[in-house]
Design a protein around this motif. Structure first.
Motif, PDB file in Angstrom:
ATOM      1  N   GLN A  38       0.816  -1.203   0.000  1.00 16.47           N
ATOM      2  CA  GLN A  38       0.000   0.000   0.000  1.00 16.47           C
ATOM      3  C   GLN A  38       0.858   1.265   0.000  1.00 16.47           C
ATOM      4  N   GLU A  43      -3.486   1.176  -4.661  1.00 15.49           N
ATOM      5  CA  GLU A  43      -4.266  -0.061  -4.581  1.00 15.49           C
ATOM      6  C   GLU A  43      -3.414  -1.256  -4.181  1.00 15.49           C
ATOM      7  N   PHE A  46      -5.076  -3.831  -1.762  1.00 14.77           N
ATOM      8  CA  PHE A  46      -6.215  -4.469  -2.426  1.00 14.77           C
ATOM      9  C   PHE A  46      -5.737  -5.451  -3.492  1.00 14.77           C
ATOM     10  N   PHE A  47      -4.822  -5.004  -4.355  1.00 15.38           N
ATOM     11  CA  PHE A  47      -4.377  -5.837  -5.465  1.00 15.38           C
ATOM     12  C   PHE A  47      -3.712  -7.121  -4.972  1.00 15.38           C
ATOM     13  N   ARG A  86     -10.759  -1.214   2.241  1.00 16.77           N
ATOM     14  CA  ARG A  86     -11.604  -0.134   1.726  1.00 16.77           C
ATOM     15  C   ARG A  86     -11.009   1.260   1.954  1.00 16.77           C
ATOM     16  N   PHE A  89     -10.567   4.134  -0.705  1.00 17.53           N
ATOM     17  CA  PHE A  89     -11.682   4.409  -1.601  1.00 17.53           C
ATOM     18  C   PHE A  89     -12.768   5.247  -0.922  1.00 17.53           C
ATOM     19  N   PHE A 100     -13.618   0.767  -9.356  1.00 14.91           N
ATOM     20  CA  PHE A 100     -12.467  -0.131  -9.206  1.00 14.91           C
ATOM     21  C   PHE A 100     -12.741  -1.135  -8.095  1.00 14.91           C
ATOM     22  N   TYR A 101     -13.059  -0.626  -6.916  1.00 10.30           N
ATOM     23  CA  TYR A 101     -13.313  -1.506  -5.771  1.00 10.30           C
ATOM     24  C   TYR A 101     -14.518  -2.413  -6.043  1.00 10.30           C
ATOM     25  N   TRP A 104     -13.758  -5.249  -9.042  1.00 11.98           N
ATOM     26  CA  TRP A 104     -12.867  -6.365  -8.688  1.00 11.98           C
ATOM     27  C   TRP A 104     -13.477  -7.220  -7.578  1.00 11.98           C
ATOM     28  N   TYR A 147     -12.111   7.009  -8.445  1.00 11.40           N
ATOM     29  CA  TYR A 147     -11.896   8.005  -7.399  1.00 11.40           C
ATOM     30  C   TYR A 147     -12.663   9.261  -7.818  1.00 11.40           C
ATOM     31  N   ASP A 155     -11.031  -0.083 -15.373  1.00  9.40           N
ATOM     32  CA  ASP A 155     -11.797  -0.399 -14.168  1.00  9.40           C
ATOM     33  C   ASP A 155     -13.239  -0.762 -14.514  1.00  9.40           C
TER      34      ASP A 155
END
Length: 388
Positions: A38, A43, A46-47, A86, A89, A100-101, A104, A147, A155
């Motif tokens: 991070q 991301e 998350f990724f 989260r 975001f 994006f969130y 995925w 965003y 995305d």
């Protein structure tokens, strides 16, 4: 030399070393590698988790430990839905936390349901899919924001693929998206753009390898015909052979120069290593096994893999997010449609020859030099004899 010729990808079986790579990633995730990632880009946390979970889904769909695959995918999903997952975001976005969130997360949840039915997860998948579809239907642009005030078509491609996975009731939304996206292509390349105006979808930044590799991975699950058109253009515009060595993918199309960024990483003669890794999955999802295999074999050589009895890592394990993208790419297959027929091959086995010759010369050089040194006394004696 073995790494250049041994199969590194597979359409049906478990690709070599994948579970060893996943074992390494699980170990690193337990040690906080996602939190470390991070700090590298927005991301990162998350990724690292979503790619770990998606790779297990791909393995489970191949029949490799489906029960464990579902457990690991569910574990990754829980981390994505945690406060840490989260955190980057915007909860007030539409859909919540941005496309994006939402995209995925919906894709992984849908994949998990293909391995193991769960009424609670099914209800959540249906509700989130309805929310996504409503957001796309209400938007003046086919590309929703990730965003506030920022929209990347890649995305939205992931999110639309999740709607195709959710079933035929979302087909009108998906088909409408394809029609609208076709009208907003980058005129210079004919490809979906990298970055667009969030209100209108108009191009701001033309096609780039970083986003194209992800788009091509998912577009086949959205519309196979549109996907094949886009993939062939992508291959034509971005595939390169720097110094006539291994195949690799450019960050900018041929004829365009630009700087690298946090997504592409540093560019070497215009080549993005991260884009090249993700493109393995794009090629494999399109049935382009010759290119996927070539990219993966070159990665086996250039990535400096280190294998132990229990793990496998690349680049000495310095960048776990790179390992996550690679293992996800090596297991790629479409989820909503059969793998398309292979396109005309763009690269043959002969690409390996210069590298094999180079490696052979490197291997022989010490022996040739040693032989020359051993012969030196004999040559001196021969010269002395001739003078006498």
């Amino acid at each position: 030399m073995v790494r250049l010729v041994a199969p590194a990808t597979s359409q049906d079986q478990e690709p070599s070393g994948v579970r060893l790579q996943l074992a390494y990633l699980r170990e690193r995730l337990a040690g906080g590698a996602d939190t470390d990632a991070q700090a590298l880009f927005p991301e990162g946390y998350f990724f690292l988790n979503v790619l770990y979970g998606l790779t297990w889904v791909d393995l489970g769909k191949r029949g490799v430990e489906p029960g464990r695959a579902a457990d690991e995918a569910a574990w990754a999903l829980s981390r994505m839905e945690s406060p840490a997952g989260r955190a980057p975001f915007d909860a007030s976005a539409i859909p919540a936390y941005g496309v994006f969130y939402a995209g995925w997360t919906n894709w992984l949840r849908g994949g998990l349901l293909t391995l193991r039915e769960d009424p609670a997860e099914r209800a959540r998948f249906d509700a989130d899919s309805q929310t996504l579809a409503a957001a796309f239907d209400a938007s003046p642009s086919p590309f929703l924001t990730a965003y506030p005030g920022q929209a990347w078509p890649c995305d939205s491609t992931v999110a639309i693929a999740s709607l195709r996975l959710a079933g035929p009731r979302f087909a009108p939304t998906v088909d409408r998206w394809v029609t609208r996206a076709r009208g907003l292509l980058d005129p210079a390349t004919g490809l979906l753009p990298h970055y667009v105006d969030p209100a209108t979808g108009a191009l701001v930044d033309g096609a780039r390898g970083t986003s194209q590799a992800i788009i091509q991975r998912f577009l086949v699950d959205v519309d196979p015909v549109f996907a094949r058109e886009q993939y062939l253009l992508f291959r034509e515009r971005f595939l390169d052979r720097p110094l006539w060595l291994g195949p690799a993918i450019r960050e900018y199309p041929h004829g365009v120069d630009g700087a690298g960024d946090v997504d592409s990483g540093p560019l070497i003669r215009g080549i993005s290593l991260s884009t090249t890794v993700v493109a393995i999955g794009a090629a494999q999802a399109q049935g382009d096994d010759s290119l996927a295999g070539a990219l993966a074999n070159f990665g086996e050589l250039a990535g400096i893999p280190l294998t132990t009895f229990s793990t496998k890592r690349y680049a000495f394990g310095l960048v776990p997010i790179g390992d996550a993208f690679l293992v996800w790419s090596k297991t790629a297959r479409p989820w909503t449609t059969p793998t398309p027929a292979a396109p005309d091959a763009v690269i043959g086995g002969g690409w390996r020859v210069p590298l094999l010759v180079l490696l052979l010369l490197i291997g022989l050089l010490p022996w040739l030099r040693l032989g020359s040194l051993r012969d030196l006394p004999a040559r001196r004696l021969w010269r002395v004899h001739r003078r006498r």
